[in-house]
Design an enzyme around this catalytic site. Structure first.
Site, PDB file in Angstrom:
ATOM      1  CG  HIS A  11      -2.041   0.969   1.165  1.00 30.15           C
ATOM      2  ND1 HIS A  11      -1.723   2.224   1.447  1.00 30.15           N
ATOM      3  CD2 HIS A  11      -3.420   0.812   0.862  1.00 30.15           C
ATOM      4  CE1 HIS A  11      -3.098   3.188   1.262  1.00 30.15           C
ATOM      5  NE2 HIS A  11      -3.901   1.893   0.897  1.00 30.15           N
ATOM      6  CD  GLU A  70      -7.489  -2.293  -2.021  1.00 29.44           C
ATOM      7  OE1 GLU A  70      -6.688  -2.522  -1.637  1.00 29.44           O
ATOM      8  OE2 GLU A  70      -8.122  -0.968  -2.117  1.00 29.44           O
TER       9      GLU A  70
END
Length: 364
Positions: free
Chosen positions: A252, A307
């Site tokens: 991320h 996700e």
């Protein structure tokens, strides 16, 4: 000072949320995200983001009624959605449908009532469009169901189990808001011109539509489908990394350690575990991928992001692949509208500079 993509530049001060990438913390209005997913509903956390505090029982009851009252689509909006080409993707449908709501009712200055109405109709737009594409009867919204429960009911045609509702509600709470991401920035830039709430949210949806922002869960599904069984995980992952491919669902831009949203989703999935092997595969792939990532890219500290386990949530409720990003949008609209409201409180138009790097030519 030049910062490509405005990376690291503080463009606004906010009371809405805080992300601590080093420690792996996400905070909404002073509350750790894990506490909110464990003890509060979608409606209660939406109220928190809009009002700056958690609601009383009477206040959450009123919000639930407002959301319920605004779920139905007007005849003109239903006709508009029906007339859109069937080749148009769902995010483009959402963008077009929401922009059509920009009537005189939505003049500046933005209000919480506008935020509630826009939040209420997004799931219905998705469900109605889906029914058209599948040539099925549209399942009308029900006023006796919660926001998340009603969304699932309209999509599937049946009342979902409490475990399924809880899993999707956890995902939607975790994705309500995430600081000055690309779509929130788009909303604030539009709002800063003193344009209306609908225009700001249309800007945000257009930004969310881009695969670099809103498309990651579908990429995770494709990865897990490609792996298929746990025994293939090492081979597939190693080959992808050695060929320079990005591993969807890992790493991320902000979090340098575990994504706190991924942890909460994983915990929720363990509670709702089913015997279909999907979660077992996801957990095995996570372990294998982190091992290989640390082996091939030492020092990077790449972990699963939200996700990765969002994909497992979507798969467990049999949500069609093309509905992943629209569902993300159905939750993030709360954060977008909160940003628009905050921008209006102390507005300054965004006007960054661009550094010219072309030639300075001589006379004509």
């Amino acid at each position: 000072m030049f910062a490509e993509g405005l990376k690291g530049i503080v463009a606004a001060q906010t009371l809405i949320s805080h992300i601590d990438g080093k420690e792996g913390r996400l905070i909404y209005r002073g509350y750790e995200i894990g506490k909110l997913t464990r003890g509060y509903s979608f409606e209660e956390v939406a109220y928190l983001l809009w009002h700056g505090r958690l609601p009383s029982q009477d206040e959450v009851n009123k919000l639930e009624r407002k959301l319920n009252e605004n779920r139905c689509l007007t005849p003109y909006l239903m006709e508009l959605i029906k007339l859109l080409p069937k080749t148009m993707d769902m995010m483009s449908v959402l963008r077009t449908a929401i922009s059509s709501e920009g009537t005189l009712e939505y003049c500046w200055k933005p209000t919480i009532d506008q935020a509630v109405k826009l939040t209420a109709i997004v799931p219905t737009i998705i469900a109605y469009r889906q029914s058209i594409l599948k040539d099925q009867m549209f399942i009308e919204p029900r006023e006796d169901l919660s926001h998340v429960e009603n969304f699932l009911y309209m999509i599937t045609g049946s009342i979902p189990s409490k475990l399924v509702v809880s899993a999707l509600e956890t995902y939607m709470i975790l994705t309500l808001e995430h600081g000055m991401n690309a779509s929130a920035f788009s909303a604030r830039v539009t709002a800063s011109t003193e344009s209306d709430m609908v225009s700001a949210i249309t800007s945000a949806i257009g930004t969310m539509k881009g695969p670099l922002h809103g498309g990651a869960p579908s990429g995770v599904i494709q990865l897990l489908n490609e792996i298929g069984t746990p025994k293939n995980a090492d081979k597939v992952i190693r080959e992808k990394l050695l060929h320079g491919e990005k591993l969807m669902g890992f790493g991320h831009r902000v979090y340098k350690t575990h994504d706190p949203r991924a942890i909460s989703l994983k915990d929720k999935l363990l509670e709702a575990r089913e015997e279909d092997g999907w979660l077992d595969l996801a957990m095995h792939v996570e372990k294998v991928a982190i091992r290989i990532l640390n082996e091939l890219k030492p020092g990077r500290n790449l972990y699963t992001n939200v996700e990765f386990y969002a994909a497992a949530i979507m798969k467990s409720i049999n949500l069609d692949l093309e509905l992943f990003t629209p569902t993300f949008t159905a939750s993030r609209i709360v954060g977008w509208t909160a940003h628009v409201l905050e921008q209006a409180e102390n507005n300054t138009i965004f006007r960054p500079r661009a550094e010219y790097i072309g030639e300075i030519r001589g006379g004509v």
